[in-house]
Design a protein around this motif. Structure first.
Motif, PDB file in Angstrom:
ATOM      1  N   GLY A  40       1.053  -1.446  -0.007  1.00 35.86           N
ATOM      2  CA  GLY A  40       0.435   0.357  -0.147  1.00 35.86           C
ATOM      3  C   GLY A  40       0.815   1.678   0.316  1.00 35.86           C
ATOM      4  O   GLY A  40       0.172   2.549  -0.260  1.00 35.86           O
ATOM      5  N   GLY A  41       2.272   1.033  -0.019  1.00 39.74           N
ATOM      6  CA  GLY A  41       2.613   2.437  -0.116  1.00 39.74           C
ATOM      7  C   GLY A  41       3.169   3.262  -1.210  1.00 39.74           C
ATOM      8  O   GLY A  41       2.960   2.298  -2.621  1.00 39.74           O
ATOM      9  N   LYS A  42       3.616   4.104  -1.125  1.00 35.89           N
ATOM     10  CA  LYS A  42       3.999   5.715  -2.660  1.00 35.89           C
ATOM     11  C   LYS A  42       4.869   5.762  -3.030  1.00 35.89           C
ATOM     12  O   LYS A  42       5.234   5.632  -3.678  1.00 35.89           O
ATOM     13  CB  LYS A  42       3.068   6.226  -2.566  1.00 35.89           C
ATOM     14  CG  LYS A  42       3.306   7.221  -1.899  1.00 35.89           C
ATOM     15  CD  LYS A  42       2.730   8.853  -1.279  1.00 35.89           C
ATOM     16  CE  LYS A  42       3.555   9.796  -0.113  1.00 35.89           C
ATOM     17  NZ  LYS A  42       2.984  10.956  -0.369  1.00 35.89           N
ATOM     18  N   VAL A  43       6.092   4.800  -2.112  1.00 33.05           N
ATOM     19  CA  VAL A  43       7.403   5.220  -1.165  1.00 33.05           C
ATOM     20  C   VAL A  43       8.105   3.509  -2.941  1.00 33.05           C
ATOM     21  O   VAL A  43       7.590   2.442  -2.506  1.00 33.05           O
ATOM     22  CB  VAL A  43       8.291   5.128  -0.700  1.00 33.05           C
ATOM     23  CG1 VAL A  43       7.065   6.811  -0.239  1.00 33.05           C
ATOM     24  CG2 VAL A  43       7.132   4.158   0.447  1.00 33.05           C
ATOM     25  N   VAL A  49       6.258  -0.306  -8.596  1.00 32.08           N
ATOM     26  CA  VAL A  49       5.283  -1.696  -9.347  1.00 32.08           C
ATOM     27  C   VAL A  49       3.955  -1.403  -8.978  1.00 32.08           C
ATOM     28  O   VAL A  49       2.728  -1.374 -10.181  1.00 32.08           O
ATOM     29  CB  VAL A  49       5.347  -2.671  -7.772  1.00 32.08           C
ATOM     30  CG1 VAL A  49       4.335  -3.464  -8.250  1.00 32.08           C
ATOM     31  CG2 VAL A  49       6.221  -3.595  -8.121  1.00 32.08           C
ATOM     32  N   ALA A  50       3.633  -0.722  -8.185  1.00 31.12           N
ATOM     33  CA  ALA A  50       1.537   0.043  -7.927  1.00 31.12           C
ATOM     34  C   ALA A  50       1.256   0.928  -9.206  1.00 31.12           C
ATOM     35  O   ALA A  50       0.239   0.678  -9.861  1.00 31.12           O
ATOM     36  CB  ALA A  50       1.664   0.927  -6.974  1.00 31.12           C
ATOM     37  N   LEU A  78      -4.961   4.136  -5.482  1.00 32.58           N
ATOM     38  CA  LEU A  78      -5.356   2.723  -5.708  1.00 32.58           C
ATOM     39  C   LEU A  78      -6.851   2.001  -6.217  1.00 32.58           C
ATOM     40  O   LEU A  78      -6.975   3.077  -5.527  1.00 32.58           O
ATOM     41  CB  LEU A  78      -4.753   1.976  -4.453  1.00 32.58           C
ATOM     42  CG  LEU A  78      -3.400   2.040  -4.231  1.00 32.58           C
ATOM     43  CD1 LEU A  78      -2.650   1.409  -3.068  1.00 32.58           C
ATOM     44  CD2 LEU A  78      -1.849   2.042  -5.266  1.00 32.58           C
ATOM     45  N   THR A  79      -6.620   1.197  -7.081  1.00 31.01           N
ATOM     46  CA  THR A  79      -8.084   0.484  -7.298  1.00 31.01           C
ATOM     47  C   THR A  79      -8.771   0.045  -5.692  1.00 31.01           C
ATOM     48  O   THR A  79     -10.343   0.341  -5.455  1.00 31.01           O
ATOM     49  CB  THR A  79      -8.079  -0.703  -8.313  1.00 31.01           C
ATOM     50  OG1 THR A  79      -7.006  -0.411  -8.796  1.00 31.01           O
ATOM     51  CG2 THR A  79      -9.092  -1.038  -8.548  1.00 31.01           C
ATOM     52  N   HIS A  80      -8.299  -0.094  -4.649  1.00 29.50           N
ATOM     53  CA  HIS A  80      -8.397  -0.641  -2.886  1.00 29.50           C
ATOM     54  C   HIS A  80      -7.243  -0.404  -2.495  1.00 29.50           C
ATOM     55  O   HIS A  80      -6.353  -0.992  -3.173  1.00 29.50           O
ATOM     56  CB  HIS A  80      -9.394  -1.894  -2.878  1.00 29.50           C
ATOM     57  CG  HIS A  80      -9.866  -1.720  -1.872  1.00 29.50           C
ATOM     58  ND1 HIS A  80     -11.226  -1.005  -2.173  1.00 29.50           N
ATOM     59  CD2 HIS A  80      -9.633  -2.002  -0.058  1.00 29.50           C
ATOM     60  CE1 HIS A  80     -11.706  -1.152  -0.745  1.00 29.50           C
ATOM     61  NE2 HIS A  80     -10.623  -2.034   0.622  1.00 29.50           N
TER      62      HIS A  80
END
Length: 188
Positions: A40-43, A49-50, A78-80
């Motif tokens: 769930g990270g943005k870093v 990957v996300a 994110l999608t969720h």
């Protein structure tokens, strides 16, 4: 849809090859129609990957502890996004949502997460495959250590064989498609 659990670094690492591999992984999984479940990270590699998967139309589910949301590292696009109480709940939720697991380069948390899934598979708590995306030989020493565990008879060969170490994501996804779990530990 098959959901792939990804464990990887919240840092980028010392070589741009790691971030590039993370981006390629997100892109390839999205193009194959596979969802991603990750921390769930943005870093770091997590964010790479996300972002790549989302850019290519992929479904990305994050699972992040509230304490990390408060530190403002949660990916908000994110999608969720599941916000959980702690790291234990994060691992349980990721395990429930994912059908297979890939460890990419990362630190202690990455190893702890993939090893827990591998251990659970040995104990028969799930039958989901685990693999290491061996970017630029990153996991070569670990593969040698696991071989030593077998050689010194602390680990059965069938449990070593549960893991795939590969630098090729296509090989990993094919391994997942063909995977058959071995006999559960302590049931033989």
């Amino acid at each position: 849809m098959i959901n792939i659990g990804i464990f990887c670094g919240s840092a980028n690492g010392s070589d741009p090859v790691y971030r590039e591999a993370a981006s390629q992984t997100g892109q390839l999984l999205a193009k194959k129609g596979m969802g991603i479940v990750y921390g769930g990270g943005k870093v770091g590699l997590m964010g790479a990957v996300a972002d790549a998967a989302l850019k290519h139309g992929g479904k990305v589910t994050g699972v992040i502890p509230q304490s990390l949301v408060e530190r403002e590292i949660a990916h908000t696009g994110l999608t969720h996004l599941h916000v959980v109480a702690n790291m234990h709940e994060r691992k349980m939720k990721m395990a429930a949502l994912a059908d297979a697991f890939i460890a990419m380069p990362g630190g202690a948390g990455t190893l702890e997460e993939i090893f827990e899934q591998w251990t659970w598979a040995q104990l028969g708590l799930h039958t989901k495959p685990c693999a290491f995306l061996d970017v630029d030989g990153f996991y070569r020493p670990l593969k040698e250590m696991i071989y030593q565990m077998v050689d010194k008879e602390f680990l059965k060969k069938s449990y070593e064989d549960m893991l795939l170490f590969s630098k090729n994501l296509h090989e990993i996804t094919q391994y997942f498609a063909d995977y058959r779990a071995p006999v559960v530990k302590w049931s033989q």
